[in-house]
Enzyme design. Structure first.
Site, mmCIF file in Angstrom:
data_model
loop_
_atom_site.group_PDB
_atom_site.id
_atom_site.type_symbol
_atom_site.label_atom_id
_atom_site.label_comp_id
_atom_site.label_asym_id
_atom_site.label_seq_id
_atom_site.Cartn_x
_atom_site.Cartn_y
_atom_site.Cartn_z
ATOM 1 N N SER A 16 -3.183 1.120 -0.682
ATOM 2 C CA SER A 16 -2.519 -0.116 -0.101
ATOM 3 C C SER A 16 -1.806 -1.006 -0.942
ATOM 4 C CB SER A 16 -3.753 -1.028 0.504
ATOM 5 O OG SER A 16 -4.086 -0.064 1.504
ATOM 6 N N ARG A 44 -4.432 -9.011 -3.207
ATOM 7 C CA ARG A 44 -5.367 -9.047 -2.365
ATOM 8 C C ARG A 44 -5.038 -9.832 -1.107
ATOM 9 N NH1 ARG A 44 -9.610 -6.133 -3.271
ATOM 10 N NH2 ARG A 44 -9.733 -5.127 -5.794
ATOM 11 N N HIS A 47 -2.818 -7.960 0.773
ATOM 12 C CA HIS A 47 -3.623 -7.006 1.609
ATOM 13 C C HIS A 47 -4.317 -7.115 2.824
ATOM 14 C CE1 HIS A 47 -7.167 -3.890 1.161
ATOM 15 N NE2 HIS A 47 -6.337 -3.236 1.786
#
Length: 220
Positions: A16, A44, A47
């Protein structure tokens, strides 16, 4: 019929991040900083949200990173408490990693005293939670993903928090007060990480905490 799909959580996360980096590069964009920690915070957040707008609206102040790094490096920093505005934020923080800090993690929003205080004063439970946190000893970090009123309450009481407040991760999502509260936080003297505009949320707030904890605990 059996489906073929990836099952390894670390492998899924790693791929990812590679996809995220590739999309950013293909759009001829770059992360706002070359610092690995800062980049991982952006990764993050993107994500967890699948939203690349955070490259522009997520603001990570150097003062916050400095204050956070100093307190987490201090072996005598056990008297640090991270207060969240909702149990959703608290639930999204990786407890295995967080517990390595020796810090406490609390949310008062469902606390009976917070409910009583909110009703008596005609305020939100998030605001009442801030008042309860103020009464507690030790250093404090606030993490807000949903409650603009919590940001405003800290700003209103910042003189009383002056000696104990490390900083605020303030990324509430919404249409009433969210944008205004985050702009006020960003323009204040409190070290912060915030997301300007309406976007944010519990998942974003928790992902920022996780990025910080992972970074400093991996280096320990």
């Amino acid at each position: 019929m059996k489906f073929e799909y990836k099952k390894d959580p670390m492998g899924i996360e790693r791929e990812s991040f590679e996809i995220i980096d590739g999309i950013i590069a293909s759009a001829s964009k770059i992360y706002p900083s070359g610092d690995p920690l800062i980049q991982n915070i952006y990764r993050r957040v993107i994500h967890t949200s699948a939203d690349f707008d955070y490259l522009d609206n997520l603001k990570i102040e150097d003062d916050f990173i400095t204050a956070f790094s100093q307190v987490i490096a201090n072996e005598n920093s056990a008297h640090v408490t991270v207060y969240t505005d909702t149990n959703m934020v608290l639930s999204g923080i990786n407890k295995t990693a967080f517990n390595q800090t020796g810090w406490q993690l609390k949310c008062f929003v469902a606390n009976e005293e917070a409910q009583t205080l909110a009703k008596a004063q005609g305020i939100t439970r998030s605001m009442a939670s801030i008042q309860l946190a103020l009464k507690e000893p030790g250093k404090k970090i606030f993490v807000f993903g949903n409650a603009p009123t919590a940001i405003f309450q800290v700003l209103d009481l910042q003189d009383e928090f002056k000696e104990s407040l490390i900083g605020i991760i303030g990324v509430p999502v919404g249409f009433v007060g969210a944008e205004e509260s985050k702009l006020a936080l960003y323009n204040s003297t409190i070290p912060c990480i915030t997301a300007l505009g309406r976007k944010g949320g519990s998942n974003v707030a928790a992902s920022i905490v996780n990025a910080l904890i992972y970074h400093f605990k991996e280096r320990a």
